[in-house]
Write a protein that holds these residues in place. Structure first.
Motif, PDB file in Angstrom:
ATOM      1  N   VAL A 189       1.528  -5.694  11.048  1.00  0.00           N
ATOM      2  CA  VAL A 189       0.297  -5.799  10.261  1.00  0.00           C
ATOM      3  C   VAL A 189       0.334  -4.814   9.103  1.00  0.00           C
ATOM      4  CG1 VAL A 189      -2.205  -5.472  10.312  1.00  0.00           C
ATOM      5  CG2 VAL A 189      -1.068  -6.611  12.225  1.00  0.00           C
ATOM      6  N   GLU A 190       0.776  -3.602   9.379  1.00  0.00           N
ATOM      7  CA  GLU A 190       0.825  -2.587   8.321  1.00  0.00           C
ATOM      8  C   GLU A 190       1.684  -3.049   7.154  1.00  0.00           C
ATOM      9  OE1 GLU A 190       1.898   2.150   7.609  1.00  0.00           O
ATOM     10  OE2 GLU A 190       2.186   1.248   9.584  1.00  0.00           O
ATOM     11  N   GLU A 191       2.847  -3.610   7.442  1.00  0.00           N
ATOM     12  CA  GLU A 191       3.721  -4.112   6.380  1.00  0.00           C
ATOM     13  C   GLU A 191       3.025  -5.204   5.571  1.00  0.00           C
ATOM     14  OE1 GLU A 191       7.938  -6.563   5.794  1.00  0.00           O
ATOM     15  OE2 GLU A 191       7.313  -5.923   7.795  1.00  0.00           O
ATOM     16  N   ALA A 192       2.270  -6.053   6.242  1.00  0.00           N
ATOM     17  CA  ALA A 192       1.610  -7.165   5.563  1.00  0.00           C
ATOM     18  C   ALA A 192       0.485  -6.700   4.642  1.00  0.00           C
ATOM     19  CB  ALA A 192       1.062  -8.145   6.596  1.00  0.00           C
ATOM     20  N   VAL A 193      -0.262  -5.669   5.056  1.00  0.00           N
ATOM     21  CA  VAL A 193      -1.489  -5.338   4.322  1.00  0.00           C
ATOM     22  C   VAL A 193      -1.349  -4.167   3.354  1.00  0.00           C
ATOM     23  CG1 VAL A 193      -2.876  -6.253   6.216  1.00  0.00           C
ATOM     24  CG2 VAL A 193      -2.438  -3.788   6.111  1.00  0.00           C
ATOM     25  N   ARG A 194      -0.305  -3.351   3.497  1.00  0.00           N
ATOM     26  CA  ARG A 194      -0.140  -2.214   2.585  1.00  0.00           C
ATOM     27  C   ARG A 194      -0.062  -2.700   1.138  1.00  0.00           C
ATOM     28  NH1 ARG A 194      -1.018   3.187   4.039  1.00  0.00           N
ATOM     29  NH2 ARG A 194      -0.050   3.632   6.047  1.00  0.00           N
ATOM     30  N   GLY A 195      -0.993  -2.224   0.318  1.00  0.00           N
ATOM     31  CA  GLY A 195      -1.008  -2.587  -1.094  1.00  0.00           C
ATOM     32  C   GLY A 195      -1.605  -3.946  -1.398  1.00  0.00           C
ATOM     33  N   ALA A 196      -2.070  -4.680  -0.379  1.00  0.00           N
ATOM     34  CA  ALA A 196      -2.656  -6.005  -0.626  1.00  0.00           C
ATOM     35  C   ALA A 196      -4.026  -5.875  -1.276  1.00  0.00           C
ATOM     36  CB  ALA A 196      -2.769  -6.782   0.687  1.00  0.00           C
ATOM     37  N   ASP A 197      -4.298  -6.754  -2.211  1.00  0.00           N
ATOM     38  CA  ASP A 197      -5.598  -6.771  -2.893  1.00  0.00           C
ATOM     39  C   ASP A 197      -6.638  -7.570  -2.129  1.00  0.00           C
ATOM     40  OD1 ASP A 197      -4.736  -5.466  -5.509  1.00  0.00           O
ATOM     41  OD2 ASP A 197      -3.348  -7.157  -5.397  1.00  0.00           O
ATOM     42  N   ALA A 198      -6.180  -8.574  -1.394  1.00  0.00           N
ATOM     43  CA  ALA A 198      -7.059  -9.407  -0.577  1.00  0.00           C
ATOM     44  C   ALA A 198      -6.405  -9.591   0.782  1.00  0.00           C
ATOM     45  CB  ALA A 198      -7.301 -10.756  -1.236  1.00  0.00           C
ATOM     46  N   ILE A 199      -7.205  -9.452   1.836  1.00  0.00           N
ATOM     47  CA  ILE A 199      -6.705  -9.590   3.205  1.00  0.00           C
ATOM     48  C   ILE A 199      -7.608 -10.563   3.944  1.00  0.00           C
ATOM     49  CG2 ILE A 199      -6.182  -8.402   5.371  1.00  0.00           C
ATOM     50  CD1 ILE A 199      -6.025  -5.780   3.683  1.00  0.00           C
TER      51      ILE A 199
END
Length: 315
Positions: A189-199
């Motif tokens: 999950v951390e890899e997916a959401v780090r720096g994401a603008d929309a989750i």
């Protein structure tokens, strides 16, 4: 004597319902709901009964829109399935009635409606709350709701990167093969959401899976799973640091474990933003907690029924 009800199956609903038609109608309906005018929308909080033997619930979602002449209810069964289960996590049916005579006009598959109206509501929240220069979308979960969210978010926004996370590698691989555009499968999950603008969180989790320490300041989170008062997707840090928007205050306080258990304050309904009575804090971290509402099903079912009638009149 009233005509027998029309039955509209899943493949027909999928053919008749399109985001370009649904989103503006849904946005209008969310605004009507938040005005709390009984001539616009009457919608109680979802009633549920436990299906203990099967680890699930039956939810009833009636709605009456007097000015629009729409009366409907949705029957939805939802379950806490074990990882790897082949059984569906939700099954839904929508019934459309004549408000004057009380007869059933149509019975239609509710799965496509539920998936599309939920994703459309999330997209509306993103349109209002997400930063306009957003480039990275992360989706947590790889089921039907994840697919519908991928479809609508990539249809109406221009992301440079889309990431997805699943509990299982097989789930992530299956999702990547099922979508029509580019997507990167992430192992955590951390890899997916780090720096994401929309989750987007569309998981079957009952404990927090998204932690505030991983979320970029100013990101927008559309939280769709965890529709029971003791289920969670988001941790306390995220819930308390973010500006929290909901579809329904009453629904959130009765059903959302993310809100109830964190003690987070609800800032506004998304309909308040649509109506201009509450601001959209795009520069801040925002959470839209979506539980789904009967008015969304009512508007969707009417659109499907109107399209079906328009086609039938040409036959």
């Amino acid at each position: 004597m009233a005509a027998p009800p029309v039955v509209i199956w899943e493949h027909e609903v999928a053919r008749l319902l399109h985001y370009r038609d649904l989103i503006p109608r849904l946005e209008e309906a969310l605004g009507k709901f938040s005005r709390r005018d009984s001539a616009e929308v009457i919608q109680p909080v979802r009633t549920t009964i436990a299906l203990q033997k099967h680890n699930g619930f039956l939810g009833l979602m009636p709605t009456y829109m007097e000015n629009d002449g729409v009366l409907s209810t949705k029957f939805v069964c939802f379950y806490k399935r074990e990882d790897g289960s082949n059984l569906p996590s939700t099954q839904a049916t929508v019934v459309l009635l004549d408000p004057e005579y009380g007869n059933v006009k149509a019975v239609m598959d509710g799965e496509v409606i539920t998936r599309m109206r939920t994703a459309a509501a999330s997209a509306i929240s993103a349109k209002l709350l997400m930063r306009p220069d957003a480039e990275v979308l992360a989706i947590l979960g790889t089921g039907n709701q994840a697919l519908s969210h991928y479809n609508v978010f990539t249809e109406i926004f221009s992301f440079k990167e889309v990431r997805v996370w699943s509990h299982t590698r097989e789930g992530a691989e299956r999702f990547c093969k099922s979508v029509s555009g580019p997507v990167t499968a992430c192992v955590s999950v951390e890899e997916a959401v780090r720096g994401a603008d929309a989750i987007v969180t569309v998981t079957r989790c009952t404990e927090p899976v998204l932690f505030g320490q991983w979320v970029k300041p100013g990101a927008h989170v559309a939280a769709v799973g965890a529709c029971r008062p003791d289920w969670r997707e988001l941790d306390d840090v995220l819930m308390k640091e973010a500006m929290v928007y909901v579809d329904s205050r009453e629904g959130a306080m009765a059903e959302s474990g993310d809100i109830i258990l964190s003690g987070a304050e609800v800032f506004a309904e998304i309909g308040d933003v649509i109506n201009g009575t509450k601001p959209a804090y795009r520069e801040k971290t925002t959470v839209f907690k979506s539980l789904g509402m009967g008015v969304e099903d009512a508007v969707s079912a009417k659109l499907v029924f109107d399209q079906w009638n328009a086609e039938a009149s040409k036959r």
